[in-house]
Design a protein around this motif. Sequence first.
Motif, PDB file in Angstrom:
ATOM      1  N   VAL A 161      -5.398   2.314   5.011  1.00 41.66           N
ATOM      2  CA  VAL A 161      -4.190   3.764   5.006  1.00 41.66           C
ATOM      3  C   VAL A 161      -4.566   5.080   3.926  1.00 41.66           C
ATOM      4  O   VAL A 161      -4.248   5.910   4.648  1.00 41.66           O
ATOM      5  N   LYS A 162      -5.466   4.546   3.233  1.00 41.49           N
ATOM      6  CA  LYS A 162      -5.398   6.256   2.365  1.00 41.49           C
ATOM      7  C   LYS A 162      -5.968   7.142   3.215  1.00 41.49           C
ATOM      8  O   LYS A 162      -6.041   8.545   4.014  1.00 41.49           O
ATOM      9  N   GLY A 163      -7.562   6.844   3.662  1.00 39.16           N
ATOM     10  CA  GLY A 163      -8.027   7.309   4.959  1.00 39.16           C
ATOM     11  C   GLY A 163      -6.926   7.878   6.243  1.00 39.16           C
ATOM     12  O   GLY A 163      -7.825   8.451   6.479  1.00 39.16           O
ATOM     13  N   ASP A 164      -6.498   7.152   7.072  1.00 40.51           N
ATOM     14  CA  ASP A 164      -5.507   7.336   7.488  1.00 40.51           C
ATOM     15  C   ASP A 164      -4.847   8.703   7.187  1.00 40.51           C
ATOM     16  O   ASP A 164      -4.292   9.622   7.991  1.00 40.51           O
ATOM     17  N   VAL A 196       0.991  -0.718   0.058  1.00 38.44           N
ATOM     18  CA  VAL A 196      -0.377   0.222   0.014  1.00 38.44           C
ATOM     19  C   VAL A 196       1.086   1.253   0.072  1.00 38.44           C
ATOM     20  O   VAL A 196       1.916   1.407   0.933  1.00 38.44           O
ATOM     21  N   LYS A 197       0.636   1.914  -1.139  1.00 35.05           N
ATOM     22  CA  LYS A 197       1.684   3.258  -0.911  1.00 35.05           C
ATOM     23  C   LYS A 197       0.206   4.645  -0.824  1.00 35.05           C
ATOM     24  O   LYS A 197      -0.795   4.629  -1.593  1.00 35.05           O
ATOM     25  N   GLU A 198       0.906   5.861  -0.001  1.00 36.79           N
ATOM     26  CA  GLU A 198      -0.040   6.575   0.098  1.00 36.79           C
ATOM     27  C   GLU A 198       0.565   7.928   0.379  1.00 36.79           C
ATOM     28  O   GLU A 198       1.752   7.744   0.854  1.00 36.79           O
ATOM     29  N   THR A 199       0.440   9.037  -0.839  1.00 38.74           N
ATOM     30  CA  THR A 199       0.880  10.783  -0.341  1.00 38.74           C
ATOM     31  C   THR A 199       0.715  11.713  -0.402  1.00 38.74           C
ATOM     32  O   THR A 199      -0.368  11.571  -0.501  1.00 38.74           O
ATOM     33  N   VAL A 200       0.351  12.504   0.377  1.00 35.25           N
ATOM     34  CA  VAL A 200      -0.119  13.691   1.160  1.00 35.25           C
ATOM     35  C   VAL A 200       0.318  14.794   1.602  1.00 35.25           C
ATOM     36  O   VAL A 200       1.589  14.312   1.742  1.00 35.25           O
ATOM     37  N   VAL A 218       4.260  13.717   1.979  1.00 29.01           N
ATOM     38  CA  VAL A 218       4.415  13.190   3.331  1.00 29.01           C
ATOM     39  C   VAL A 218       4.281  11.237   2.527  1.00 29.01           C
ATOM     40  O   VAL A 218       2.712  11.139   2.502  1.00 29.01           O
ATOM     41  N   GLU A 219       4.729  10.798   2.427  1.00 27.78           N
ATOM     42  CA  GLU A 219       4.237   9.244   2.031  1.00 27.78           C
ATOM     43  C   GLU A 219       4.949   7.945   2.665  1.00 27.78           C
ATOM     44  O   GLU A 219       6.111   7.926   3.699  1.00 27.78           O
ATOM     45  N   LEU A 220       3.345   7.160   2.531  1.00 30.60           N
ATOM     46  CA  LEU A 220       3.913   5.858   3.431  1.00 30.60           C
ATOM     47  C   LEU A 220       3.949   4.969   2.767  1.00 30.60           C
ATOM     48  O   LEU A 220       2.854   5.158   1.835  1.00 30.60           O
ATOM     49  N   VAL A 221       4.373   4.195   2.700  1.00 31.19           N
ATOM     50  CA  VAL A 221       4.438   2.460   1.557  1.00 31.19           C
ATOM     51  C   VAL A 221       4.689   1.383   2.848  1.00 31.19           C
ATOM     52  O   VAL A 221       5.462   1.497   3.556  1.00 31.19           O
ATOM     53  N   MET A 222       3.983   0.461   2.654  1.00 24.50           N
ATOM     54  CA  MET A 222       3.753  -0.627   3.613  1.00 24.50           C
ATOM     55  C   MET A 222       3.258  -1.708   3.563  1.00 24.50           C
ATOM     56  O   MET A 222       2.944  -2.113   1.867  1.00 24.50           O
ATOM     57  N   GLU A 223       3.635  -3.024   3.362  1.00 22.59           N
ATOM     58  CA  GLU A 223       3.441  -4.215   2.561  1.00 22.59           C
ATOM     59  C   GLU A 223       3.018  -4.426   4.633  1.00 22.59           C
ATOM     60  O   GLU A 223       3.310  -4.969   5.067  1.00 22.59           O
ATOM     61  N   VAL A 224       2.287  -5.566   4.106  1.00 19.46           N
ATOM     62  CA  VAL A 224       1.422  -6.557   5.326  1.00 19.46           C
ATOM     63  C   VAL A 224       0.621  -6.934   4.829  1.00 19.46           C
ATOM     64  O   VAL A 224       0.512  -8.239   3.258  1.00 19.46           O
ATOM     65  N   GLU A 225       1.234  -8.955   5.555  1.00 19.83           N
ATOM     66  CA  GLU A 225       0.374  -9.906   5.363  1.00 19.83           C
ATOM     67  C   GLU A 225      -0.284 -10.291   6.436  1.00 19.83           C
ATOM     68  O   GLU A 225      -0.547 -10.350   7.263  1.00 19.83           O
ATOM     69  N   PRO A 226      -1.280 -10.496   5.156  1.00 18.24           N
ATOM     70  CA  PRO A 226      -2.742 -10.426   6.236  1.00 18.24           C
ATOM     71  C   PRO A 226      -2.810 -11.739   6.994  1.00 18.24           C
ATOM     72  O   PRO A 226      -2.745 -12.493   6.092  1.00 18.24           O
ATOM     73  N   SER A 227      -3.247 -11.923   7.988  1.00 17.66           N
ATOM     74  CA  SER A 227      -3.247 -13.612   8.123  1.00 17.66           C
ATOM     75  C   SER A 227      -4.649 -13.300   9.148  1.00 17.66           C
ATOM     76  O   SER A 227      -6.015 -12.435   9.723  1.00 17.66           O
ATOM     77  N   GLY A 228      -5.205 -14.338   8.741  1.00 21.15           N
ATOM     78  CA  GLY A 228      -6.735 -14.775   9.668  1.00 21.15           C
ATOM     79  C   GLY A 228      -7.816 -14.308   8.096  1.00 21.15           C
ATOM     80  O   GLY A 228      -7.328 -13.575   7.673  1.00 21.15           O
ATOM     81  N   LEU A 264       7.519   2.090   5.406  1.00 24.64           N
ATOM     82  CA  LEU A 264       8.651   3.143   5.569  1.00 24.64           C
ATOM     83  C   LEU A 264       7.532   4.575   4.768  1.00 24.64           C
ATOM     84  O   LEU A 264       6.897   4.510   4.577  1.00 24.64           O
ATOM     85  N   VAL A 265       7.466   5.378   6.339  1.00 28.87           N
ATOM     86  CA  VAL A 265       6.965   6.549   5.826  1.00 28.87           C
ATOM     87  C   VAL A 265       8.124   7.850   5.511  1.00 28.87           C
ATOM     88  O   VAL A 265       9.208   7.621   6.638  1.00 28.87           O
ATOM     89  N   SER A 266       7.988   8.468   4.863  1.00 24.13           N
ATOM     90  CA  SER A 266       9.270   9.937   4.827  1.00 24.13           C
ATOM     91  C   SER A 266       8.291  11.080   4.062  1.00 24.13           C
ATOM     92  O   SER A 266       7.730  10.963   4.243  1.00 24.13           O
ATOM     93  N   PHE A 267       9.812  11.990   4.688  1.00 26.81           N
ATOM     94  CA  PHE A 267       9.318  13.426   4.001  1.00 26.81           C
ATOM     95  C   PHE A 267      10.542  13.950   3.533  1.00 26.81           C
ATOM     96  O   PHE A 267      10.712  14.211   3.894  1.00 26.81           O
ATOM     97  N   GLN A 268       8.940  15.032   3.087  1.00 24.08           N
ATOM     98  CA  GLN A 268       9.962  15.156   1.045  1.00 24.08           C
ATOM     99  C   GLN A 268       9.552  17.099   3.021  1.00 24.08           C
ATOM    100  O   GLN A 268       8.006  17.483   1.742  1.00 24.08           O
ATOM    101  N   ARG A 269      11.052  18.015   2.153  1.00 19.36           N
ATOM    102  CA  ARG A 269      10.033  19.122   2.293  1.00 19.36           C
ATOM    103  C   ARG A 269       9.981  19.978   0.359  1.00 19.36           C
ATOM    104  O   ARG A 269      10.149  19.303  -0.193  1.00 19.36           O
ATOM    105  N   VAL A 270       8.655  20.572   0.786  1.00 18.22           N
ATOM    106  CA  VAL A 270       7.976  21.041  -0.691  1.00 18.22           C
ATOM    107  C   VAL A 270       8.643  22.590  -0.746  1.00 18.22           C
ATOM    108  O   VAL A 270       8.936  23.305  -1.130  1.00 18.22           O
TER     109      VAL A 270
END
Length: 153
Positions: free
Chosen positions: A124-127, A4-8, A98-108, A85-91
């Motif tokens: 994640v996008k809502g968060d 999952v990847k999202e940038t705001v 702010v960019e968030l990239v996550m890898e999740v292995e669903p369990s259950g 990984l969350v990264s912060f880039q000065r505009v």
Amino acid sequence: MSKVKETVEVEVPVRTAYNHWTQFEDFPKFMEGVEEVRQVDDRHNHWTMKIGGVRREFDTEIIDQLPDERIAWRTVSGDTDQRGLVSFQRVDDTHTRVELVMEVEPSGAEEKAADMTGTIDRRVKGDMRRFKEYIERRGGESGAWRGRIKPGG
């Protein structure tokens, strides 16, 4: 493993965005399903979440942290397998990407169904949208941890 990847873009300086993100115990204020994050020490956090109606607890370890640039983590125990990984880039002086990239292995079964229907991605996008609203509404900082954690260190 799902990615999952999202940038705001947030209307605060990079230092403020980074400092707010290091206040892990505030995550339940803008992250859906997060009931509690307890900071154990500079590198470790204990999470309690409700995912698909199922309560999950797990521990994360920060594996790389550079103030105003990035924070990387991975799970080290518990009911969930993820890394991110969350990264912060000065505009400019008053805006940060702010960019968030996550890898999740669903369990259950519930988490696997949530992944297949795009629920994890939407959450994640809502968060990230809620983080933007939260930080812009607060304005000033509530604290910070500015230490450096090096990979493998």
